[in-house]
Design a protein around this motif. Structure first.
Motif, PDB file in Angstrom:
ATOM      1  N   MET A   1       0.837  -1.204   0.000  1.00 23.56           N
ATOM      2  CA  MET A   1       0.000   0.000   0.000  1.00 23.56           C
ATOM      3  C   MET A   1       0.869   1.250   0.000  1.00 23.56           C
ATOM      4  N   GLU A   2       1.919   1.246   0.807  1.00 21.84           N
ATOM      5  CA  GLU A   2       2.798   2.412   0.875  1.00 21.84           C
ATOM      6  C   GLU A   2       3.459   2.667  -0.468  1.00 21.84           C
ATOM      7  N   GLN A   3       3.960   1.616  -1.116  1.00 14.45           N
ATOM      8  CA  GLN A   3       4.613   1.790  -2.412  1.00 14.45           C
ATOM      9  C   GLN A   3       3.642   2.340  -3.439  1.00 14.45           C
ATOM     10  N   GLU A   4       2.400   1.873  -3.393  1.00 12.99           N
ATOM     11  CA  GLU A   4       1.390   2.340  -4.343  1.00 12.99           C
ATOM     12  C   GLU A   4       1.129   3.841  -4.171  1.00 12.99           C
ATOM     13  N   LEU A   5       0.975   4.285  -2.926  1.00 17.88           N
ATOM     14  CA  LEU A   5       0.684   5.687  -2.670  1.00 17.88           C
ATOM     15  C   LEU A   5       1.897   6.572  -2.961  1.00 17.88           C
ATOM     16  N   VAL A   6       3.084   6.079  -2.618  1.00 16.86           N
ATOM     17  CA  VAL A   6       4.301   6.838  -2.916  1.00 16.86           C
ATOM     18  C   VAL A   6       4.447   7.016  -4.417  1.00 16.86           C
ATOM     19  N   ALA A   7       4.226   5.954  -5.167  1.00 16.93           N
ATOM     20  CA  ALA A   7       4.328   6.039  -6.620  1.00 16.93           C
ATOM     21  C   ALA A   7       3.319   7.032  -7.182  1.00 16.93           C
ATOM     22  N   ALA A   8       2.094   7.035  -6.625  1.00 22.18           N
ATOM     23  CA  ALA A   8       1.081   7.977  -7.096  1.00 22.18           C
ATOM     24  C   ALA A   8       1.475   9.415  -6.769  1.00 22.18           C
ATOM     25  N   ALA A   9       2.018   9.616  -5.559  1.00 23.88           N
ATOM     26  CA  ALA A   9       2.433  10.963  -5.160  1.00 23.88           C
ATOM     27  C   ALA A   9       3.556  11.473  -6.050  1.00 23.88           C
ATOM     28  N   LEU A  10       4.530  10.627  -6.327  1.00 23.06           N
ATOM     29  CA  LEU A  10       5.656  11.044  -7.169  1.00 23.06           C
ATOM     30  C   LEU A  10       5.195  11.320  -8.587  1.00 23.06           C
ATOM     31  N   ALA A  11       4.270  10.496  -9.087  1.00 20.39           N
ATOM     32  CA  ALA A  11       3.761  10.704 -10.443  1.00 20.39           C
ATOM     33  C   ALA A  11       3.008  12.031 -10.545  1.00 20.39           C
ATOM     34  N   ALA A  12       2.172  12.326  -9.538  1.00 19.61           N
ATOM     35  CA  ALA A  12       1.428  13.580  -9.542  1.00 19.61           C
ATOM     36  C   ALA A  12       2.372  14.776  -9.434  1.00 19.61           C
ATOM     37  N   ALA A  13       3.439  14.640  -8.633  1.00 13.36           N
ATOM     38  CA  ALA A  13       4.403  15.726  -8.493  1.00 13.36           C
ATOM     39  C   ALA A  13       5.152  15.973  -9.801  1.00 13.36           C
ATOM     40  N   ARG A  14       5.568  14.893 -10.469  1.00 11.79           N
ATOM     41  CA  ARG A  14       6.276  15.042 -11.750  1.00 11.79           C
ATOM     42  C   ARG A  14       5.379  15.698 -12.792  1.00 11.79           C
ATOM     43  N   THR A  46      -4.399  12.485   7.908  1.00 13.40           N
ATOM     44  CA  THR A  46      -3.421  13.548   7.676  1.00 13.40           C
ATOM     45  C   THR A  46      -2.435  13.100   6.618  1.00 13.40           C
ATOM     46  N   ARG A  47      -1.844  14.063   5.907  1.00 14.18           N
ATOM     47  CA  ARG A  47      -0.916  13.709   4.844  1.00 14.18           C
ATOM     48  C   ARG A  47       0.504  13.471   5.351  1.00 14.18           C
ATOM     49  N   ALA A  48       0.747  13.720   6.623  1.00 17.80           N
ATOM     50  CA  ALA A  48       2.099  13.555   7.164  1.00 17.80           C
ATOM     51  C   ALA A  48       2.662  12.152   6.913  1.00 17.80           C
ATOM     52  N   PRO A  49       1.881  11.059   7.094  1.00 15.25           N
ATOM     53  CA  PRO A  49       2.437   9.725   6.816  1.00 15.25           C
ATOM     54  C   PRO A  49       2.872   9.554   5.358  1.00 15.25           C
ATOM     55  N   LEU A  50       2.164  10.222   4.447  1.00 12.16           N
ATOM     56  CA  LEU A  50       2.549  10.118   3.041  1.00 12.16           C
ATOM     57  C   LEU A  50       3.884  10.811   2.796  1.00 12.16           C
ATOM     58  N   ASP A  51       4.037  12.023   3.338  1.00 12.97           N
ATOM     59  CA  ASP A  51       5.315  12.726   3.171  1.00 12.97           C
ATOM     60  C   ASP A  51       6.458  11.924   3.774  1.00 12.97           C
ATOM     61  N   GLU A  52       6.228  11.293   4.916  1.00  9.55           N
ATOM     62  CA  GLU A  52       7.256  10.483   5.548  1.00  9.55           C
ATOM     63  C   GLU A  52       7.574   9.255   4.708  1.00  9.55           C
ATOM     64  N   ALA A  53       6.543   8.639   4.098  1.00 12.86           N
ATOM     65  CA  ALA A  53       6.773   7.480   3.238  1.00 12.86           C
ATOM     66  C   ALA A  53       7.588   7.867   2.013  1.00 12.86           C
ATOM     67  N   VAL A  54       7.314   9.037   1.463  1.00 13.92           N
ATOM     68  CA  VAL A  54       8.094   9.536   0.321  1.00 13.92           C
ATOM     69  C   VAL A  54       9.541   9.754   0.739  1.00 13.92           C
ATOM     70  N   ASP A  60      12.982  13.778  -1.143  1.00 17.38           N
ATOM     71  CA  ASP A  60      12.562  14.852  -0.249  1.00 17.38           C
ATOM     72  C   ASP A  60      11.192  15.345  -0.704  1.00 17.38           C
ATOM     73  N   PRO A  61      10.174  15.231   0.148  1.00 18.97           N
ATOM     74  CA  PRO A  61       8.842  15.662  -0.286  1.00 18.97           C
ATOM     75  C   PRO A  61       8.714  17.165  -0.449  1.00 18.97           C
ATOM     76  N   GLY A  62       9.690  17.929   0.039  1.00 17.37           N
ATOM     77  CA  GLY A  62       9.626  19.381  -0.084  1.00 17.37           C
ATOM     78  C   GLY A  62       8.706  19.979   0.960  1.00 17.37           C
ATOM     79  N   GLY A  63       8.184  21.143   0.624  1.00 21.71           N
ATOM     80  CA  GLY A  63       7.292  21.808   1.561  1.00 21.71           C
ATOM     81  C   GLY A  63       8.011  22.451   2.729  1.00 21.71           C
ATOM     82  N   ARG A  64       9.290  22.551   2.682  1.00 17.51           N
ATOM     83  CA  ARG A  64      10.071  23.194   3.728  1.00 17.51           C
ATOM     84  C   ARG A  64      11.253  23.891   3.086  1.00 17.51           C
TER      85      ARG A  64
END
Length: 257
Positions: A1-14, A46-54, A60-64
């Motif tokens: 599940m984590e890999q799936e969400l990380v991949a989706a987050a990275l794809a959306a960011a790209r 909360t989205r914090a677990p997603l940023d940590e998984a990334v 680096d998920p950024g945002g800082r």
């Protein structure tokens, strides 16, 4: 599940050319093929677990702030609170949440980092800005230089007093090295400020280093001692503005032609 969400987050960011932390959850949910509410439920609200998984995935998920800015701020806080001796690269890396090799690459070692801190929190930015557009009046110029020194000593975190304390206590230490490294730029700015008045004969024909020491020494000494004097029973100090005005007048009385 984590890999799936990380991949989706990275794809959306790209797809948007942005950091993961700046991509809306709705866009990440769409990339993952789920609804936003479903994504939030899987993340625990909360989205914090997603940023940590990334981040665990090596991105680096950024945002800082960038690592360089975080390192300078972290080093400044360490210097002010614990002194230069405790401000090691390891301590800065831990406080700034960045890797030690990253600091070496960004600053060329500890000396480079300390120089960057002084450049940010010392008086140079204000002096160089003043030199770029100096007042024509000599009296106002001296006042502005004093204000720049006062601002630097009062700037939080209190980096400049800690540097002077280290330089006085350890003549061969990092504080001494930081001050010495800034002498050329400081002298250049002060010559830009005073040179015209020297050439025009408005100042006594004293060696330039003496003119500079007479200008900076009294106000810097006062700002170094003021925190101690303010807490000493029976000692009542004039305001900083009154002190600056008095010292500016004394300087001009001593060196003005």
């Amino acid at each position: 599940m984590e890999q799936e969400l990380v991949a989706a987050a990275l794809a959306a960011a790209r797809a948007r050319g942005r950091d993961v932390a700046d991509v809306p959850l709705a866009a990440i949910a769409a990339a993952a093929g789920v609804s936003r509410s479903t994504l939030l439920r899987r993340l625990g609200g909360t989205r914090a677990p997603l940023d940590e998984a990334v981040r665990r995935a090596g991105v680096d998920p950024g945002g800082r702030p960038p690592a360089k800015e975080r390192a300078i701020a972290a080093a400044a806080t360490l210097i002010a609170e614990q002194g230069l001796g405790a401000t090691t690269l390891d301590a800065v890396a831990a406080a700034a949440d960045c890797a030690l090799p990253t600091l070496h690459g960004l600053f060329d070692g500890r000396d480079g980092l300390l120089t960057a801190v002084f450049d940010r929190y010392g008086p140079l930015p204000d002096l160089e800005a003043l030199a770029a557009d100096p007042p024509d009046d000599l009296t106002e110029l001296v006042r502005e230089v004093h204000r720049a020194i006062i601002t630097a000593f009062a700037r939080e975190p209190r980096v400049l007093p800690a540097i002077f304390a280290d330089a006085c206590g350890r003549p061969g230490g990092p504080g001494h090295a930081m001050l010495k490294a800034m002498v050329p730029r400081t002298s250049e700015s002060l010559w830009a400020l005073l040179g015209t008045h020297i050439t025009a004969g408005r100042l006594q024909p004293l060696p330039f280093p003496i003119l500079v020491q007479l200008l900076l020494g009294p106000i810097a000494t006062h700002m170094l001692l003021r925190p101690t004097l303010e807490t000493t029973p029976g000692t009542e100090l004039p305001s900083v503005e009154e002190i600056a005005e008095t010292l500016a007048t004394a300087y001009l009385r001593a060196v003005a032609a």
